[in-house]
Write an enzyme that holds these catalytic residues in place. Structure first.
Site, mmCIF file in Angstrom:
data_model
loop_
_atom_site.group_PDB
_atom_site.id
_atom_site.type_symbol
_atom_site.label_atom_id
_atom_site.label_comp_id
_atom_site.label_asym_id
_atom_site.label_seq_id
_atom_site.Cartn_x
_atom_site.Cartn_y
_atom_site.Cartn_z
ATOM 1 N N GLU A 80 9.296 -3.990 10.289
ATOM 2 C CA GLU A 80 9.663 -2.675 9.739
ATOM 3 C C GLU A 80 10.226 -1.779 10.835
ATOM 4 O OE1 GLU A 80 6.727 -0.897 7.190
ATOM 5 O OE2 GLU A 80 7.777 1.040 7.157
ATOM 6 N N ASP A 124 0.834 -1.208 0.000
ATOM 7 C CA ASP A 124 0.000 0.000 0.000
ATOM 8 C C ASP A 124 0.870 1.260 0.000
ATOM 9 O OD1 ASP A 124 0.835 -0.134 2.599
ATOM 10 O OD2 ASP A 124 -1.170 -0.169 3.498
ATOM 11 N N SER A 125 2.200 1.076 0.011
ATOM 12 C CA SER A 125 3.117 2.202 -0.235
ATOM 13 C C SER A 125 2.817 2.824 -1.597
ATOM 14 C CB SER A 125 4.571 1.726 -0.189
ATOM 15 O OG SER A 125 4.749 0.576 -0.998
ATOM 16 N N LYS A 159 -1.111 -9.585 3.112
ATOM 17 C CA LYS A 159 -0.378 -9.066 4.280
ATOM 18 C C LYS A 159 -1.273 -8.111 5.055
ATOM 19 C CE LYS A 159 3.199 -5.929 3.869
ATOM 20 N NZ LYS A 159 2.784 -4.780 4.703
ATOM 21 N N ASP A 180 -0.851 -6.219 -0.030
ATOM 22 C CA ASP A 180 -1.369 -5.653 1.213
ATOM 23 C C ASP A 180 -2.890 -5.617 1.228
ATOM 24 O OD1 ASP A 180 0.561 -4.871 3.110
ATOM 25 O OD2 ASP A 180 1.180 -3.170 1.870
ATOM 26 N N GLU A 201 -1.311 -5.533 8.782
ATOM 27 C CA GLU A 201 -0.464 -4.892 9.789
ATOM 28 C C GLU A 201 -0.981 -5.115 11.211
ATOM 29 O OE1 GLU A 201 0.207 -0.730 8.980
ATOM 30 O OE2 GLU A 201 0.943 -1.128 6.942
HETATM 31 O O1 KIV Z 1 3.494 -1.122 1.628
HETATM 32 C C1 KIV Z 1 4.674 -1.477 1.588
HETATM 33 O O2 KIV Z 1 5.420 -1.201 0.661
HETATM 34 C C2 KIV Z 1 5.180 -2.261 2.723
HETATM 35 C C3 KIV Z 1 6.657 -2.495 2.787
HETATM 36 C C4 KIV Z 1 7.331 -1.264 3.241
HETATM 37 C C5 KIV Z 1 7.022 -3.659 3.629
HETATM 38 O O3 KIV Z 1 4.440 -2.667 3.568
#
Ligand code: KIV
Length: 265
Positions: free
Chosen positions: A183, A48-49, A116, A87, A118
């Site tokens: 992280e 989600d970056s 994934k 994510d 969090e």
């Molecule tokens: O969203 C993302 O890119 C991440 C990484 C920084 C692990 O969760």
């Protein structure tokens, strides 16, 4: 023409067992992910970056499930050798039913192998795994909680905090997660967790002793802006092409040259 054999979770576990580092990067589109696959990157994350590096938001909070599905499709449309996870974005896993419905879409429509999420959500992870959905946990800095925590500072510097992250990691493994991302935690804590867990532990700003390393693609290509975090290295410096920079990153992870102590907390 040789047929591409996609890596499975068993291959990642085998890499942990043999001590070969797992090279990982975030991926958002067809062109860059094709280069990463050629180079041999083991794992790609549709993170989600993308809210920040692709869409220009200041946090990951505005990212939607449709955004992640769209970018997952861009990455998975052509068969890949790398293991691919995506994510579950902000507020898409607040109940078991919602989490399963959304994870199903990521897997069926996005074509990814694992989702994934969090933080510590034992009942949600257990439920997803019971429904046949493989899960990656994520501890340390939790960007989706930025409005709750107020900063992206390193987590687990105090002993009490470190012990909590350690037990949370054990609980995430016990809940059935297959991979864990750490992280921005001190290297010594990441080492302790990596040794204690049977599942592969992937670090970002978590020292060299994790089973693998991940960076945001744009950060490792030097596109992250003037004030890159300490754990980032710009692999475009001294490289004559994007492909070579990604290859250098892959080799640096495999040979434990990246991250160095300078990139660690
Ligand atoms: O969203 C993302 O890119 C991440 C990484 C920084 C692990 O969760």
């Amino acid at each position: 023409m040789s047929k591409i054999k996609p890596l499975t979770i068993l291959d990642l576990i085998q890499l942990k067992k043999t001590g070969e580092k797992i090279s990982c990067l975030t991926a958002y589109d067809a062109s860059f992910s094709a280069v990463m696959d050629k180079v041999g990157i083991d794992l790609m994350l549709i993170g989600d970056s993308l809210g920040m590096v692709i869409k220009g938001h200041s946090t990951t909070i505005p990212v939607t499930l449709s955004d992640i599905i769209y970018h997952s499709q861009c990455v998975t449309r052509t068969p890949k050798h790398a293991f691919i996870m995506a994510d579950l974005p902000f507020a898409t896993y607040h109940s078991k039913t919602v989490a399963v419905e959304n994870a199903k879409q990521l897997i069926q429509q996005g074509g990814v192998q694992m989702v994934k999420l969090e933080g510590l959500h034992m009942d949600i992870i257990t439920h997803l795994v019971q429904q046949g959905i493989p899960v990656c946990g994520h501890l340390g800095v939790l960007p989706q909680s930025i409005h709750k925590t107020g900063s992206y500072k390193t987590q687990g510097k105090l002993q009490q905090e470190a012990d909590k992250i350690f037990t949370d990691a054990q609980k995430i493994e016990q809940s059935g997660a297959s991979v864990l991302i750490l992280e921005c935690v001190p290297a010594v804590l990441a080492k302790r967790i990596t040794r204690a867990l049977r599942i592969p532990v992937i670090g970002i700003g978590a020292g060299v002793d994790c089973d693998g390393q991940i960076l945001v693609l744009h950060d490792m290509l030097g596109l992250g802006g003037d004030k890159a975090p300490r754990f980032v290295h710009d692999f475009m410096k001294g490289s004559d092409s994007i492909k070579n920079a990604i290859q250098d990153y892959h080799y640096a992870v495999k040979s434990t040259q990246f991250p160095s102590e300078d990139h660690s907390y």
